[in-house]
Enzyme design. Sequence first.
Site, mmCIF file in Angstrom:
data_model
loop_
_atom_site.group_PDB
_atom_site.id
_atom_site.type_symbol
_atom_site.label_atom_id
_atom_site.label_comp_id
_atom_site.label_asym_id
_atom_site.label_seq_id
_atom_site.Cartn_x
_atom_site.Cartn_y
_atom_site.Cartn_z
ATOM 1 N N LYS A 1 0.887 -7.951 13.041
ATOM 2 C CA LYS A 1 -0.125 -6.984 12.576
ATOM 3 C C LYS A 1 -1.420 -7.380 13.285
ATOM 4 O O LYS A 1 -1.911 -8.495 13.109
ATOM 5 C CB LYS A 1 -0.288 -7.079 11.058
ATOM 6 C CG LYS A 1 -1.366 -6.148 10.501
ATOM 7 C CD LYS A 1 -1.458 -6.256 8.975
ATOM 8 C CE LYS A 1 -2.550 -5.332 8.419
ATOM 9 N NZ LYS A 1 -2.689 -5.441 6.940
ATOM 10 N N THR B 1 1.918 -4.588 4.359
ATOM 11 C CA THR B 1 1.820 -4.830 5.813
ATOM 12 C C THR B 1 1.366 -6.253 6.143
ATOM 13 O O THR B 1 1.688 -6.767 7.202
ATOM 14 C CB THR B 1 0.800 -3.860 6.441
ATOM 15 O OG1 THR B 1 -0.478 -4.073 5.816
ATOM 16 C CG2 THR B 1 1.232 -2.410 6.291
ATOM 17 N N ASP B 2 0.647 -6.917 5.236
ATOM 18 C CA ASP B 2 0.037 -8.211 5.589
ATOM 19 C C ASP B 2 1.070 -9.223 6.073
ATOM 20 O O ASP B 2 0.846 -9.906 7.066
ATOM 21 C CB ASP B 2 -0.707 -8.814 4.380
ATOM 22 C CG ASP B 2 -1.972 -8.049 4.058
ATOM 23 O OD1 ASP B 2 -2.717 -8.495 3.175
ATOM 24 O OD2 ASP B 2 -2.193 -6.995 4.683
ATOM 25 N N THR C 1 0.823 -1.222 0.000
ATOM 26 C CA THR C 1 0.000 0.000 0.000
ATOM 27 C C THR C 1 0.845 1.254 0.000
ATOM 28 O O THR C 1 0.502 2.263 -0.602
ATOM 29 C CB THR C 1 -0.940 -0.004 1.216
ATOM 30 O OG1 THR C 1 -1.878 -1.057 1.039
ATOM 31 C CG2 THR C 1 -1.685 1.303 1.373
#
Length: 437
Positions: free
Chosen positions: A239, A160-161, A84
């Site tokens: 996360k 980020t995943d 992202t």
Amino acid sequence: MIVPGNNVRLSTRDSREFEGTILPDTNNEKIVIKLQSGYNIGIKKTKIESIKQLPKQMKKAIKKEKIKYNKNLPTVSIIHTGGTIASEVDYDSGAVIARFTPEELMGMFPELKKIANINSFLLSNMWSEDMRFSHYNLMAKAVKKEADKGADGVIITHGTDTMAYTAAALSFALEGLNIPVLIVGAQRSSDRGSSDAFMNLLCAVNYIAKSNFCDVGICLHETSDDKSCLILPATKTKKTHTSRRDAFRPFNAEPIARVYPDGRYENISKHATRQDKKDSKIKVKPFRENIKVAILKAHPNLYATELDNYSKFDGLIIEGTGLGHIAINEIDKHTGENKKIYNSVKSLAKKMPVFMTSQCNNGRINMNVYSTGRKIKESGVIGDHNDMLTETAFIKMAWLLSNYPKPMVHKLMMENLRGEISPRSLEKEFHFFNNNQ
Ligand code: DAS
């Protein structure tokens, strides 16, 4: 005719007015528009007074500045892998698409160049959910190359995943790391008003430029506002929220530091420093790309076949319940399957390393408290007393199997190599997590 992608001014019957871009129609009753701020708003069609088409917003051309080298500043290499942080909203589809080249990203954030000389290049432009072990090897080799060229630190922009997996992977693969490596992502795309991309990058560059930190870490927002970022430990971070900007938290550990956008920082926990590593030499110990390690999450009504599926694998992480348990007790006419599970666990543990972690976010495994744990330990499952995160245990086992003979793997899984196993659990670690939600 108003269609997705049009830039409009929408007035409602109760005299409110919104300007933005029409997003694809996924809800018959509402029209959804993306506001300048980047947020989406849905307005009931029955409440709309008028919609006026406006001229299409011209994308501001992102200038690519020529990089002037300043010998008084440290040099930071930024390796882009996508996610992202390097994306923007596609107003026709409303989806987030991978977009920015490193030059464009640097052109969007010229302030970074006042803190450090920035070299940036594209390694891949991908969503992190698509990463495989070979991408970890590409990143590790790229970090070593930048370090050998004299970089004072490296930033990896990343989705980020699966960022926490990559942080752990680089922590193991970069043996003798002698410069700081920070992995930075964003929960909002760089083209949106609410994007966290710039502040995350700014804090990461500041921390590399100003602190003596020398390890792998993660840098993202500490809270949902723009006050500070956290530098988080590479092998102890998860996360924890699908969309909040402060989604990342440490488990069984404290953050390494808190960094403010103005460059101030506070160290929170002990970490490796440049001084510690001054004689180190980076050696990349890569992952074997075809190594097969699985994670099985224990759950009620488990079937032995779920374990048997892994009989041809190289290793297995069992994310057990509580202190490290899985259903192995035949206690009545309904639990015959549990006996089969026990036999499957025993048979797998004879063939490969089977390691126990917990579904509890905090605390450590203890397979001595209950008879279930003792029986599992006797069956050959390892992991007693460890507090490794499941994701880190998965990465560590794959990396050990890639670089060491099996008997060593069993031994090293139980040893702390990169801060992935803490000697004891501290109250303040648990409370940090709870007090900073
Ligand atoms: N798909 C997500 C990823 O690449 C986007 C993001 O969170 O950066 O991890």
